[in-house]
Design an enzyme around this catalytic site. Structure first.
Site, PDB file in Angstrom:
ATOM      1  CG  ASN A  43      -4.116  78.747  45.121  1.00 29.22           C
ATOM      2  OD1 ASN A  43      -4.018  77.525  45.298  1.00 29.22           O
ATOM      3  ND2 ASN A  43      -5.035  79.471  45.713  1.00 29.22           N
TER       4      ASN A  43
ATOM      5  CB  SER B  53      -6.638  80.936  34.661  1.00 27.85           C
ATOM      6  OG  SER B  53      -7.333  82.137  34.806  1.00 27.85           O
TER       7      SER B  53
ATOM      8  CG  HIS C  75      -7.748  86.052  35.890  1.00 24.56           C
ATOM      9  ND1 HIS C  75      -7.498  86.526  37.151  1.00 24.56           N
ATOM     10  CD2 HIS C  75      -8.256  84.816  36.053  1.00 24.56           C
ATOM     11  CE1 HIS C  75      -7.857  85.611  38.043  1.00 24.56           C
ATOM     12  NE2 HIS C  75      -8.327  84.565  37.394  1.00 24.56           N
TER      13      HIS C  75
ATOM     14  CB  THR D  91     -13.837  78.326  38.664  1.00 23.77           C
ATOM     15  OG1 THR D  91     -12.989  78.916  39.641  1.00 23.77           O
ATOM     16  CG2 THR D  91     -15.043  77.714  39.362  1.00 23.77           C
TER      17      THR D  91
ATOM     18  CD  GLN E 254      -1.582  81.201  41.110  1.00 27.50           C
ATOM     19  OE1 GLN E 254      -0.657  81.893  40.699  1.00 27.50           O
ATOM     20  NE2 GLN E 254      -2.691  81.738  41.588  1.00 27.50           N
TER      21      GLN E 254
ATOM     22  CB  CYS F   5      -9.525  87.839  60.180  1.00 30.32           C
ATOM     23  SG  CYS F   5      -9.476  87.363  61.893  1.00 30.32           S
TER      24      CYS F   5
ATOM     25  CB  THR G 136     -22.286  82.927  21.737  1.00 32.06           C
ATOM     26  OG1 THR G 136     -23.605  82.515  21.395  1.00 32.06           O
ATOM     27  CG2 THR G 136     -21.715  83.824  20.659  1.00 32.06           C
TER      28      THR G 136
END
Lengths: 135, 388
Positions: free
Chosen positions: B156, B204, B206, B77, B184, B330, B242
């Site tokens: 994704n 990314s 993770h 992001t 992805q 939802c 840092t």
């Protein structure tokens, strides 16, 4: 395991007590949340006792999330045995209070249940009115 | 339901991945032992600086870039924000027009919405029913004042792999910066920044069995870009903060593992996801596959089921110990169905019944078999409830 919903929502979602249609219902509420797309149908059966109209049975069919299924089931429980006048006063807060803690973005599922019930009652009263006029 | 004996099956690898134990082991000394600040002159600082540059080299080599073209960030992001805002504000003299696709990740969608409030003009390119961008559409959309084209490498939600290399060629001919969000795809399919013709590329940690809190942006040398974070001038002045050494070391280790095991992982995952797709479509009536069957990431499988709602499928699966995801309105706080599923032409009520299953390094055949055993019953039960 930690769950998103309260135990009550999960219980109602997995084992709803009031699932299904009513044969020849006196009133049907058919409502949709236009934003999320959930569709809820509330069926009611009315009896007259000592000049008063009572909701004898209430059942539902819902295409929606776990919360919408749970609120459908709760509202059916809440109205059963009540007079029409009392049932009309049942609101989304009464539904919410039975399902706490409910994620805030699911409050609209309680509103959907309230609207479904109100529509079912209005449907009954419209039909009754029509019958009287026809006579 | 007894939780002690409950299974735990993870089929949401596209959301995030568990950190590989080999990665964790590599990270551990960098918390309390080798904890130095890369800016310090003393031995602890220099030790940190050395491992930072070593990590930079590992990732640079992996994508065929130069080490000084690698900017470490905190997340994909952040990398995507840096691209859109950093390129946008640095190239205002040339123009204020940016082109993206209609199926970018929310961080691109939202950043461009914000840029519109700052006077930028955004074109969102439509995609076909498989989620594919037509490079000709990009060619037609590029104007004199276009400064950046940003297209996701692999989506994704539905896994569509975009023709990045072709789009990159067009952008190069037109003299427009080209960015791809490879969050992805990275670590799952080979990535070469030169073959892809990209000037900027987001990655990314993770999503590839590395720790959360680490991301990367490839910035081709000579690219005009301004930082979001000003301060001590870390990361070649493009990202002050840092340096978070433990997660960067872990990120680099995850890449080293991917380098060795990517092909084998992909082979296993492709076999399992093919079985999953074939069986679901066969045994569940009213089930549909979303996205392309070819030109897709093998680990992402997206379906929609008639007469059911996706959130309630996910909750039912959750109660059986299976972690999955949905693009249904939802499940979202804003009550909108997935913009990706709508963009490929699904009606809102179809996106309403969507389920994303994403596989990974530790998905086992018996996990898929278990899912195939329980899912038909769940769908059937939910159809009873909906009366469909």
């Amino acid at each position: 395991m930690k769950q998103y919903y309260s135990k009550e929502v999960i219980k109602r979602f997995l084992h709803p007590k009031n699932l299904g249609k009513i044969k020849n219902p006196d009133g049907v509420g058919d409502t949709e949340n236009l934003r999320c797309g959930d569709i809820m149908k509330i069926y009611i059966k009315i009896i007259r006792k000592k000049g008063k109209e009572y909701i004898k049975d209430a059942r539902f069919q819902t295409l929606g999330c776990s919360a919408a299924i749970a609120t459908s089931d709760i509202i059916c429980d809440l109205v059963k045995g009540k007079t029409i006048e009392k049932a009309k006063r049942i609101g989304f807060k009464d539904v919410r209070d039975r399902l706490q803690p409910l994620p805030p973005q699911k409050l609209h599922c309680c509103l959907l249940a309230e609207r479904g019930l109100k529509q079912a009652i209005a449907d009954y009263q419209r039909k009754k009115h029509k019958k009287c006029n026809d006579k | 339901m007894c939780s002690i004996h409950m299974k735990r099956i993870y089929l949401d690898y596209a959301a995030t991945t568990p950190v590989d134990p080999r990665v964790v082991k590599t990270m551990l000394p960098y918390f309390s032992d080798k904890f130095g600040n890369t800016m310090s002159l003393h031995f602890l600082g220099q030790e940190a600086k050395e491992v930072l540059e070593k990590s930079r080299e590992i990732i640079a080599k992996f994508i065929k870039a130069e080490p000084q073209e690698i900017i470490f960030t905190s997340s994909a992001t952040e990398s995507n924000n840096l691209v859109l805002k950093g390129i946008g504000f640095a190239n205002k003299a040339k123009g204020n027009h940016i082109i993206i696709s209609s199926i970018e990740h929310p961080c691109i969608m939202e950043s461009t919405k914000w840029l519109e409030t700052q006077g930028f003009k955004i074109t969102r390119i439509k995609i076909d029913k498989y989620g594919l961008v037509n490079p000709d559409d990009i060619k037609k959309a590029i104007r004199k004042d276009t400064i950046l084209v940003s297209i996701i490498h692999a989506n994704n939600e539905i896994g569509t792999i975009e023709p990045i290399s072709e789009i990159g060629k067009i952008c190069r001919e037109k003299g427009v910066y080209f960015h791809t969000d490879a969050s992805q795809s990275f670590g799952k399919i080979p990535i070469d920044v030169n073959k892809l013709n990209v000037d900027l590329l987001t990655v990314s940690s993770h999503k590839i069995y590395g720790p959360k809190g680490a991301g990367m942006l490839f910035v081709r040398q000579g690219t005009k870009i301004t930082p979001l974070l000003h301060g001590g001038g870390h990361e070649f002045g493009l990202r002050s903060s840092t340096i978070n050494i433990p997660v960067i070391v872990g990120f680099a280790k995850a890449i080293e593992i991917a380098k060795k095991e990517m092909t084998l992982d992909a082979k296993k995952i492709t076999r399992l996801s093919n079985k999953l797709i074939k069986r679901i479509l066969k045994i569940i009536p009213g089930s549909h596959f979303n996205g392309p069957l070819i030109k897709r990431l093998p680990n992402i499988c997206n379906f929609w089921f008639e007469g059911v709602e996706g959130e309630s499928i996910v909750i039912q699966l959750d109660l059986l110990g299976i972690a999955a995801s949905t693009g249904s309105a939802c499940s979202s706080v804003v009550l909108e169905p997935s913009h990706v599923l709508l963009a490929i032409g699904l009606k809102p009520q179809e996106a309403h019944g969507s389920l994303r299953l994403s596989l990974g390094r530790w998905t086992k055949e018996k996990d898929i078999d278990y899912l195939l055993k329980v899912l038909p019953k769940i769908i059937q039960r939910l159809r009873e409830i909906s009366g469909a």
